[in-house]
Design a protein around this motif. Structure first.
Motif, PDB file in Angstrom:
ATOM      1  N   ASN A 150       0.815  -1.220   0.000  1.00 32.32           N
ATOM      2  CA  ASN A 150       0.000   0.000   0.000  1.00 32.32           C
ATOM      3  C   ASN A 150       0.848   1.270   0.000  1.00 32.32           C
ATOM      4  N   THR A 151       1.873   1.299  -0.831  1.00 39.60           N
ATOM      5  CA  THR A 151       2.717   2.491  -0.949  1.00 39.60           C
ATOM      6  C   THR A 151       2.349   3.251  -2.230  1.00 39.60           C
ATOM      7  N   ASN A 152       2.886   4.454  -2.338  1.00 40.97           N
ATOM      8  CA  ASN A 152       2.730   5.245  -3.563  1.00 40.97           C
ATOM      9  C   ASN A 152       4.072   5.412  -4.268  1.00 40.97           C
ATOM     10  N   ASP A 153       4.963   4.454  -4.082  1.00 39.12           N
ATOM     11  CA  ASP A 153       6.277   4.523  -4.709  1.00 39.12           C
ATOM     12  C   ASP A 153       6.133   4.604  -6.234  1.00 39.12           C
ATOM     13  N   LYS A 154       7.028   5.388  -6.836  1.00 39.59           N
ATOM     14  CA  LYS A 154       6.943   5.572  -8.290  1.00 39.59           C
ATOM     15  C   LYS A 154       8.335   5.785  -8.869  1.00 39.59           C
ATOM     16  N   LEU A 155       8.556   5.249 -10.065  1.00 38.02           N
ATOM     17  CA  LEU A 155       9.783   5.495 -10.825  1.00 38.02           C
ATOM     18  C   LEU A 155       9.388   5.908 -12.231  1.00 38.02           C
ATOM     19  N   ILE A 156      10.004   6.972 -12.716  1.00 37.60           N
ATOM     20  CA  ILE A 156       9.774   7.429 -14.085  1.00 37.60           C
ATOM     21  C   ILE A 156      11.109   7.810 -14.712  1.00 37.60           C
ATOM     22  N   ILE A 157      11.287   7.442 -15.980  1.00 37.04           N
ATOM     23  CA  ILE A 157      12.457   7.882 -16.744  1.00 37.04           C
ATOM     24  C   ILE A 157      11.949   8.821 -17.830  1.00 37.04           C
ATOM     25  N   ASP A 158      12.499  10.022 -17.867  1.00 37.56           N
ATOM     26  CA  ASP A 158      12.025  11.052 -18.774  1.00 37.56           C
ATOM     27  C   ASP A 158      13.179  11.572 -19.620  1.00 37.56           C
ATOM     28  N   VAL A 159      12.863  12.308 -20.688  1.00 36.51           N
ATOM     29  CA  VAL A 159      13.890  12.898 -21.548  1.00 36.51           C
ATOM     30  C   VAL A 159      13.789  14.418 -21.484  1.00 36.51           C
ATOM     31  N   THR A 160      14.904  15.094 -21.707  1.00 32.43           N
ATOM     32  CA  THR A 160      14.945  16.549 -21.557  1.00 32.43           C
ATOM     33  C   THR A 160      14.521  17.290 -22.801  1.00 32.43           C
ATOM     34  N   ASP A 161      14.716  16.688 -23.964  1.00 33.92           N
ATOM     35  CA  ASP A 161      14.487  17.418 -25.209  1.00 33.92           C
ATOM     36  C   ASP A 161      13.071  17.195 -25.717  1.00 33.92           C
ATOM     37  N   ILE A 162      12.372  18.278 -26.036  1.00 36.61           N
ATOM     38  CA  ILE A 162      10.977  18.187 -26.456  1.00 36.61           C
ATOM     39  C   ILE A 162      10.828  17.401 -27.754  1.00 36.61           C
ATOM     40  N   ASP A 163      11.817  17.487 -28.669  1.00 36.54           N
ATOM     41  CA  ASP A 163      11.751  16.726 -29.916  1.00 36.54           C
ATOM     42  C   ASP A 163      11.932  15.238 -29.659  1.00 36.54           C
ATOM     43  N   GLN A 164      12.810  14.927 -28.691  1.00 42.30           N
ATOM     44  CA  GLN A 164      13.011  13.521 -28.359  1.00 42.30           C
ATOM     45  C   GLN A 164      11.772  12.926 -27.698  1.00 42.30           C
ATOM     46  N   ALA A 165      10.987  13.764 -27.025  1.00 43.41           N
ATOM     47  CA  ALA A 165       9.815  13.264 -26.311  1.00 43.41           C
ATOM     48  C   ALA A 165       8.675  12.886 -27.241  1.00 43.41           C
ATOM     49  N   LYS A 166       8.798  13.246 -28.505  1.00 43.37           N
ATOM     50  CA  LYS A 166       7.741  12.948 -29.476  1.00 43.37           C
ATOM     51  C   LYS A 166       7.955  11.576 -30.116  1.00 43.37           C
ATOM     52  N   GLY A 167       6.934  11.106 -30.798  1.00 42.78           N
ATOM     53  CA  GLY A 167       7.043   9.899 -31.607  1.00 42.78           C
ATOM     54  C   GLY A 167       7.511   8.687 -30.841  1.00 42.78           C
ATOM     55  N   GLN A 168       8.541   8.015 -31.376  1.00 44.62           N
ATOM     56  CA  GLN A 168       9.017   6.767 -30.788  1.00 44.62           C
ATOM     57  C   GLN A 168       9.554   6.974 -29.375  1.00 44.62           C
TER      58      GLN A 168
END
Length: 360
Positions: A150-168
Motif C-alpha cells: 500500500n505504498t505510492n512509490d513511483k519510478l519514471i524515466i524522462d527525456v529533456t528534449d521536447i523533440d526527443q519526447a515525441k514519436g518513438q
C-alpha cells in the motif's frame, strides 16, 4: 433459641432477593460499560463539530494520550483537516503535530541523451555505463519497495528534449513509468514481476538506440522550468513523499544551439586559478556566470548528478568547476540534499553510491 431460628429463617428467605439485587447491580454496571461512549467515539463526535484547524488541534491533543495509535481516530482527524481547505503553510503546520504519514519514494530519472553518448574521445563506452547505472537504479528501486504494501512509490524515466519526447521516444517513455499507487491491498512483490524487469531492460535499451541515431543537447534548465514540477509530489496530510531526482550526465550543461550554462571555455584562466586557490564560487559569481535560477520548489527533493566526466581539455580542473556550478544552482533552488558523483573507474563504486542515494 426459637427467636434465633426464626431470624435465620428470615435471612434465608431473603437470600434470593439479595442474589437478584446483586445480579441487577452487576447487570446495570455491565450495560453502562458497554453502552457508554468510548473515548474514540467521543473524540470522533467532537471532530464532527469542529469548524477550524484550531478546533481539530484541540481535539487531537485532548485525546492524544489515549488514541495516539488509534487508526480510525487518526484517519478521521486527517479527513477533517482535509475538508477545511487549508493553505499549504497550514498543512505543513498540521503535519508538524500529527504522527508522520507513511513515506513513499518518487524517483525521477533524466538521462542526458545528447552527443555525450556518442563522444568516444571524452566518454568512451558511455552508453554501456549509462545502462549499468539505470539497471542499478531499477534494482535499488525494486529492493526498496518490494517488501512493502500500500505504498505510492513511483519510478519514471524522462527525456529533456521536447523533440526527443515525441514519436518513438514518447512511446518508449510511456513504458518507463512504474507507479504503485494503484497496487493496493497486496504485497508489492506481486507488482515486480519478471515481465516488469524485462519491460524496463528492453525499454531503456530502445531509448538509447533511438538517442544514438539522433543525439540532441540536454537542456536541463528548460526541462526543470517546463516539466519537472509536474512530476514532483508534495507531502499531504495522508501521505508523505520524498522526491529523488537522478541526472545522468557528464556535467556540462550545453543545450543544442544555445550558450553553455556551465561556462568554462573563455574563462579557463580565472577558473583554473580558482580551483588551485579554492574560491571557485567567488570567481563564478564575480563574473556573473552562475546558472540562472529556475522558478521551482525543490525543498522536498534530493538530487543525484552522476557520470560526471571531465573532458580532456579540462582534466584536473573541470570536475571541481562543474561541481561548484551545479551545487550553487541547486542550493539557490532549495534542494534538500545534493550528491555529485564523477565517473568511476570501477562500476561497483558507482553502483554502491547510487544504491545508497535511493535506499537511504
Amino acid at each position: 433459641m426459637e427467636s434465633v431460628q426464626k431470624k435465620s429463617k428470615k435471612i434465608k428467605d431473603k437470600k434470593p432477593l439479595y442474589i437478584l439485587a446483586v445480579f441487577f447491580v452487576f447487570f446495570g454496571v455491565f450495560i453502562y460499560l458497554i453502552t457508554r461512549p468510548s473515548n474514540q467515539s467521543k473524540a470522533i463526535k467532537e471532530l464532527e463539530t469542529s469548524f477550524n484547524k484550531k478546533d481539530v488541534e484541540m481535539v487531537w491533543y485532548k485525546y492524544k494520550s489515549d488514541l495516539y495509535q488509534d487508526e480510525e481516530f487518526l484517519f478521521e482527524t486527517r479527513k477533517k483537516l482535509s475538508s477545511l481547505n487549508l493553505t499549504e503553510e497550514e498543512i505543513i503546520e498540521c503535519r508538524g503535530w500529527l504522527p508522520p504519514a507513511p513515506t513513499s519514494i518518487n524517483l525521477i530519472i533524466i538521462p542526458d541523451l545528447s552527443r555525450r553518448i556518442v563522444d568516444s574521445l571524452n566518454n568512451p563506452n558511455q552508453i554501456d555505463n549509462d545502462l549499468f547505472v539505470l539497471e542499478t537504479i531499477w534494482k535499488s528501486f525494486v529492493d526498496y519497495s518490494k517488501l512493502k504494501q500500500n505504498t505510492n512509490d513511483k519510478l519514471i524515466i524522462d527525456v529533456t528534449d521536447i523533440d526527443q519526447a515525441k514519436g518513438q521516444f514518447g512511446e518508449v517513455a510511456n513504458k518507463l513509468q512504474f507507479d504503485l499507487s494503484s497496487h493496493k491491498g497486496k504485497s508489492n512483490r506481486l507488482f515486480f514481476t519478471n515481465e516488469k524487469d524485462k519491460q524496463f531492460e528492453t525499454s531503456v535499451k530502445e531509448m538509447y538506440k533511438l538517442a544514438k541515431e539522433k543525439p540532441l543537447g540536454a537542456d536541463y534548465r528548460f526541462y526543470m522550468r517546463r516539466y519537472l514540477a509536474n512530476h514532483l509530489k508534495k507531502p499531504t496530510l495522508f501521505d508523505n513523499y520524498i522526491n529523488k531526482v537522478v541526472l545522468i550526465t557528464d556535467g556540462y550543461l550545453e543545450a543544442e544551439n544555445k550558450p553553455a550554462d556551465t561556462k568554462i571555455y573563455g574563462f579557463e584562466k580565472p577558473l583554473h586559478q580558482a580551483v588551485s586557490i579554492g574560491n571557485i564560487l567567488k570567481v563564478i559569481t564575480a563574473n556573473g556566470l552562475n546558472i540562472p535560477k529556475v522558478a521551482i520548489d525543490l525543498s522536498n527533493s534530493e538530487v543525484l548528478v552522476c557520470e560526471v566526466n571531465e573532458r580532456r581539455a579540462g582534466k584536473g580542473y573541470d570536475f571541481e568547476i562543474l561541481k561548484t556550478y551545479w551545487e550553487d544552482w541547486f542550493k539557490r533552488m532549495n534542494v534538500k540534499k545534493i550528491n555529485f558523483i564523477q565517473r568511476e573507474q570501477a562500476n561497483e563504486l558507482t553502483a554502491k553510491r547510487v544504491t545508497d542515494f535511493i535506499t537511504k
